[in-house]
Write a protein that holds these residues in place. Structure first.
Motif, short mmCIF file in Angstrom:
data_model
loop_
_atom_site.label_atom_id
_atom_site.label_comp_id
_atom_site.label_asym_id
_atom_site.label_seq_id
_atom_site.Cartn_x
_atom_site.Cartn_y
_atom_site.Cartn_z
N LEU A 1 3.36 2.03 -13.19
CA LEU A 1 4.81 2.16 -13.37
C LEU A 1 5.50 0.81 -13.27
CD1 LEU A 1 5.59 5.38 -11.27
CD2 LEU A 1 5.47 5.18 -13.77
N ALA A 2 4.97 -0.06 -12.37
CA ALA A 2 5.57 -1.39 -12.16
C ALA A 2 5.00 -2.44 -13.08
CB ALA A 2 5.37 -1.81 -10.71
N ASN A 3 4.03 -2.05 -13.92
CA ASN A 3 3.36 -2.98 -14.85
C ASN A 3 2.70 -4.14 -14.11
OD1 ASN A 3 2.48 -3.78 -17.40
ND2 ASN A 3 4.25 -5.12 -17.71
N ILE A 4 2.04 -3.82 -13.00
CA ILE A 4 1.23 -4.77 -12.26
C ILE A 4 -0.13 -4.13 -12.01
CG2 ILE A 4 3.18 -5.97 -11.19
CD1 ILE A 4 2.78 -4.31 -8.69
N LEU B 30 1.53 3.81 -9.11
CA LEU B 30 2.63 2.90 -8.83
C LEU B 30 2.44 1.56 -9.54
CD1 LEU B 30 5.21 2.06 -7.45
CD2 LEU B 30 3.90 1.65 -5.34
N ALA B 31 1.21 1.07 -9.55
CA ALA B 31 0.94 -0.19 -10.24
C ALA B 31 1.27 -0.09 -11.72
CB ALA B 31 -0.53 -0.57 -10.05
N VAL C 299 6.18 -8.17 -5.48
CA VAL C 299 4.84 -7.69 -5.14
C VAL C 299 3.91 -7.99 -6.30
CG1 VAL C 299 3.46 -5.61 -4.72
CG2 VAL C 299 5.66 -5.91 -3.55
N TYR C 300 2.76 -8.56 -5.98
CA TYR C 300 1.81 -8.97 -7.02
C TYR C 300 0.92 -7.81 -7.48
CZ TYR C 300 -1.88 -11.62 -9.39
OH TYR C 300 -2.77 -12.10 -10.32
N ALA C 301 0.49 -6.98 -6.54
CA ALA C 301 -0.45 -5.90 -6.86
C ALA C 301 -0.32 -4.79 -5.82
CB ALA C 301 -1.88 -6.43 -6.91
N ILE C 302 -0.87 -3.63 -6.18
CA ILE C 302 -0.86 -2.45 -5.32
C ILE C 302 -2.29 -2.17 -4.86
CG2 ILE C 302 -0.24 -0.02 -5.16
CD1 ILE C 302 2.13 -1.88 -5.71
N HIS D 273 0.83 -1.21 0.00
CA HIS D 273 0.00 0.00 0.00
C HIS D 273 0.87 1.26 0.00
CE1 HIS D 273 -2.16 -3.32 1.85
NE2 HIS D 273 -3.29 -2.73 1.56
N PRO D 274 0.79 2.09 -1.03
CA PRO D 274 1.48 3.38 -1.01
C PRO D 274 0.51 4.50 -0.58
CG PRO D 274 0.71 2.93 -3.22
CD PRO D 274 0.21 1.80 -2.36
N ALA D 275 1.05 5.57 -0.01
CA ALA D 275 0.21 6.70 0.37
C ALA D 275 1.06 7.91 0.69
CB ALA D 275 -0.66 6.35 1.57
N GLY D 276 0.50 9.09 0.46
CA GLY D 276 1.10 10.32 0.94
C GLY D 276 0.76 10.51 2.40
#
Length: 374
Positions: free
Chosen positions: A130-133, A127-128, A108-111, A61-64
């Motif tokens: 950019l990472a092609n997921i 992010l997903a 990592v499989y998914a965001i 999980h990404p977040a600001g």
């Protein structure tokens, strides 16, 4: 089933997520800019459901993190600059993902969005892509939230660490363990104050645990709200009615902002604004208290709708969404309440996100029990 986004999907998502963000969750314009850059570059934005995540796969999980206050002396927020060098291999978001994979020893499989908001939901999709997921149609609360520990994982005892925090200027902090969820919040908040905002990658969770502890469907719900608004405008219908209906909400108040006070303090925007009623609400006054997000309300000085119920506000003209840093005296606004996911109406959920947590001695009562008819 995988869904690939087009321009309308991204616009509907950002609009709907900003509305469900209850005044926080990051800028609508920033979220839209993420998607615009991705689509213009031919990048794919792919979303899957919670059920599509394999039991043995890892999601993160990404977040600001930081105050949303419009302080003039604030350092440039990390999330305002994430579109710069977006497709560089050392982009901070992508570097954070790769560092997480290095720490946990697997891909990592998914965001997954940590919350629903105009920027933070889009950040997960960014992010997903950019990472092609893929990214997942789920989040940890069903709205935007002011504190890290306010998430479903806390109630299920799932570690928030490893927690990676970075500011986009070269500073990176890895938090491998914490004594508790509150400690994680204080560490992240302190760094966000020091840096003028931070971005985090956190909570690596295995698929089988993830599916038992996440709140599904928030991204799809956001898209439906944004779509309902857009199509109502295209048909010449009332977008306010469409938005409230699509959200499952209840009209609380309409009027003009006549007072607005705020402080940028400790990594949060604290404040309140008062709305003087118009039309059927004339003669009444509504007040909203915020800690980044709308959390407590009063009708004619009596406690009214309170978190964990969602207090959503839009500009009356066009049901236009806004975040609390955009509140101004003289704005005509419409406020509506939305029931939360049932998890937040359990005793444990109420304890974590209700008014008492924020220092107000106000018992929680569901909005269905307090809303008045005018």
């Amino acid at each position: 089933m995988e869904r690939e986004f087009d321009v309308k999907d991204t616009e509907d998502l950002c609009v709907g997520a900003t509305i469900l963000g209850t005044g926080g969750g990051g800028s609508l314009e920033t979220g839209l800019s993420y998607f615009r850059h991705l689509l213009n570059a031919g990048k794919k934005i792919r979303m899957i459901s919670m059920e599509d995540v394999p039991d043995d796969a890892i999601v993160i999980h990404p977040a600001g993190v930081g105050s949303i206050a419009p302080s003039g002396d604030k350092k440039r927020r990390t999330w305002d600059s994430t579109v710069e060098g977006l497709f560089d291999t050392d982009h901070p978001l992508l570097s954070g993902l790769r560092l997480m994979e290095e720490i946990i020893g697997t891909k990592v499989y998914a965001i997954v969005p940590v919350e629903i908001g105009g920027m933070n939901t889009a950040l997960a999709a960014l992010l997903a892509s950019l990472a092609n997921i893929p990214f997942v149609d789920a989040d940890t609360i069903g709205r935007a939230k002011p504190e890290l520990e306010m998430q479903s994982y806390t109630l299920h005892g799932i570690p928030i660490t490893p927690l990676i925090l970075f500011d986009g200027r070269g500073n990176t902090v890895i938090v491998r363990s914490v004594a508790g969820y509150r400690d994680a919040e204080q560490i992240a908040r302190s760094l966000s104050v020091l840096w003028g905002g931070a971005t985090s990658v956190r909570c690596p969770v295995k698929g089988d645990v993830f599916k038992k502890s996440i709140i599904p469907g928030g991204v799809s719900k956001s898209i439906e709200i944004g779509k309902a608004r857009r199509e109502a405008i295209e048909r010449g219908d009332d977008p306010l009615k469409a938005v409230i209906g699509a959200s499952g909400g209840t009209l609380l108040f309409q009027g003009q902002v006549t007072q607005f006070e705020w402080q940028d303090r400790g990594g949060f925007m604290f404040g309140s604004y008062q709305i003087t009623g118009k039309d059927r609400f004339e003669g009444h006054v509504f007040k909203i208290w915020m800690k980044n997000e709308n959390l407590i309300s009063w009708m004619d000085e009596e406690p009214y709708v309170i978190s964990p119920d969602l207090i959503c506000a839009v500009k009356t003209d066009g049901a236009t969404p806004f975040t609390n840093d955009e509140v101004r005296k003289g704005m005509d606004v419409t406020v509506f309440g939305v029931p939360p996911h049932p998890l937040w109406r359990t005793p444990e959920g109420i304890e974590l996100v209700s008014a008492v947590h924020f220092g107000y001695d106000l018992p929680y009562r569901p909005l269905e029990a307090v809303v008045k008819t005018f």
